[in-house]
Design a protein around this motif. Structure first.
Motif, PDB file in Angstrom:
ATOM      1  N   PHE A 261       9.350  -1.951   4.515  1.00  0.00           N
ATOM      2  CA  PHE A 261       9.873  -3.218   3.979  1.00  0.00           C
ATOM      3  C   PHE A 261      10.141  -4.222   5.095  1.00  0.00           C
ATOM      4  O   PHE A 261       9.708  -5.375   5.039  1.00  0.00           O
ATOM      5  N   HIS A 262      10.879  -3.789   6.121  1.00  0.00           N
ATOM      6  CA  HIS A 262      11.263  -4.721   7.171  1.00  0.00           C
ATOM      7  C   HIS A 262      10.060  -5.198   7.983  1.00  0.00           C
ATOM      8  O   HIS A 262      10.002  -6.361   8.401  1.00  0.00           O
TER       9      HIS A 262
ATOM     10  N   PRO B 181       5.288  -5.682  -4.968  1.00  0.00           N
ATOM     11  CA  PRO B 181       3.925  -5.714  -5.527  1.00  0.00           C
ATOM     12  C   PRO B 181       2.832  -5.647  -4.460  1.00  0.00           C
ATOM     13  O   PRO B 181       1.756  -5.094  -4.707  1.00  0.00           O
ATOM     14  N   ILE B 182       3.102  -6.194  -3.279  1.00  0.00           N
ATOM     15  CA  ILE B 182       2.109  -6.180  -2.200  1.00  0.00           C
ATOM     16  C   ILE B 182       1.906  -4.752  -1.705  1.00  0.00           C
ATOM     17  O   ILE B 182       0.771  -4.289  -1.555  1.00  0.00           O
ATOM     18  N   VAL B 183       3.003  -4.047  -1.459  1.00  0.00           N
ATOM     19  CA  VAL B 183       2.868  -2.675  -0.955  1.00  0.00           C
ATOM     20  C   VAL B 183       2.348  -1.739  -2.047  1.00  0.00           C
ATOM     21  O   VAL B 183       1.639  -0.769  -1.754  1.00  0.00           O
TER      22      VAL B 183
ATOM     23  N   CYS C 269      -0.173  -5.598   4.809  1.00  0.00           N
ATOM     24  CA  CYS C 269       0.810  -6.145   3.863  1.00  0.00           C
ATOM     25  C   CYS C 269       1.597  -7.284   4.505  1.00  0.00           C
ATOM     26  O   CYS C 269       1.882  -8.296   3.852  1.00  0.00           O
ATOM     27  N   ARG C 270       1.950  -7.123   5.772  1.00  0.00           N
ATOM     28  CA  ARG C 270       2.673  -8.184   6.487  1.00  0.00           C
ATOM     29  C   ARG C 270       1.848  -9.477   6.514  1.00  0.00           C
ATOM     30  O   ARG C 270       2.365 -10.570   6.270  1.00  0.00           O
ATOM     31  N   ALA C 271       0.552  -9.349   6.794  1.00  0.00           N
ATOM     32  CA  ALA C 271      -0.326 -10.525   6.813  1.00  0.00           C
ATOM     33  C   ALA C 271      -0.455 -11.138   5.428  1.00  0.00           C
ATOM     34  O   ALA C 271      -0.467 -12.367   5.280  1.00  0.00           O
TER      35      ALA C 271
ATOM     36  N   ILE D 119     -10.064  -2.120  -1.564  1.00  0.00           N
ATOM     37  CA  ILE D 119      -8.835  -2.713  -2.101  1.00  0.00           C
ATOM     38  C   ILE D 119      -8.265  -3.713  -1.084  1.00  0.00           C
ATOM     39  O   ILE D 119      -7.863  -4.830  -1.433  1.00  0.00           O
ATOM     40  N   ILE D 120      -8.250  -3.313   0.177  1.00  0.00           N
ATOM     41  CA  ILE D 120      -7.729  -4.180   1.243  1.00  0.00           C
ATOM     42  C   ILE D 120      -8.574  -5.440   1.381  1.00  0.00           C
ATOM     43  O   ILE D 120      -8.047  -6.560   1.444  1.00  0.00           O
TER      44      ILE D 120
END
Length: 201
Positions: free
Chosen positions: A56-57, A89-91, A118-120, A144-145
């Protein structure tokens, strides 16, 4: 070391940089990053994650620029429900929902790579530059990515090791050999055999 390179990338292109390790793909990405404005996300090969912090962080770091230092610090200590709801939802899409609050250092290489992606995705922007962003994922997860990157960013420029995937995903292939551009053509005009020379001495 790059030599004699002149390159223009238009908005909306999906560009794959292909070639042997050490050919100059990462260096070219670095040059492109320095030329783009600030509205660009980066997925570096070393991932740039903080191993002692959670998924998350690390993902949240993609939005640090949107908030005050006080808010970011508060979110570090006590994740805000609104931020968790934005990131979940992103992760989930990248198969990391059950790892959301796990320390990144405990994850596999592929999971760490997906965390950086996910960060990007959270950061967003007009373009994304990625250095081998799917090197540690299987074909299903890679697709998927790549779909997620294409949907989030207008322009995508990736160094890729998988030639077949590069041909499938991109609209344009740039072949790097010996620090120079040896090929620059629409992906639809090329086959795997057309790229074989990039990997021969």
């Amino acid at each position: 070391m790059l030599r004699g390179i002149s390159l223009t990338v238009s908005a909306g292109e999906r560009v794959a940089l292909v070639g042997e390790s050490g050919a100059g793909k990462s260096t070219l990405l670095s040059v492109l990053q320095s030329r783009y404005d600030g509205n660009t996300a980066l997925i570096p090969q070393d991932l740039g994650l903080v191993r002692n912090l959670s998924v998350f962080h690390n993902v949240y770091m993609g939005s640090l620029h949107r908030h005050s230092a006080a808010y970011n610090l508060m979110n570090l200590v006590w994740p805000r429900p609104a931020e968790v709801a934005r990131i979940r939802p992103i992760v989930e899409r990248l198969g990391l929902a059950d790892k959301l609050f796990e320390r990144v250092g405990r994850l596999s290489g592929g999971q760490q790579q997906r965390t950086a992606i996910c960060r990007a995705l959270l950061q967003g922007g007009d373009a994304v530059l990625g250095d081998e962003p799917v090197s540690a994922t299987d074909n299903h997860q890679s697709r998927i990515i790549l779909d997620a990157l294409s949907e989030t960013f207008e322009t995508v420029i990736l160094a890729m090791h998988d030639v077949d995937l590069a041909l499938e995903f991109s609209t344009r292939i740039i072949g790097i050999k010996g620090g120079g551009i040896a090929l620059d053509a629409p992906a639809g005009d090329l086959s795997r055999a057309d790229l074989d020379f990039l990997f021969r001495d």
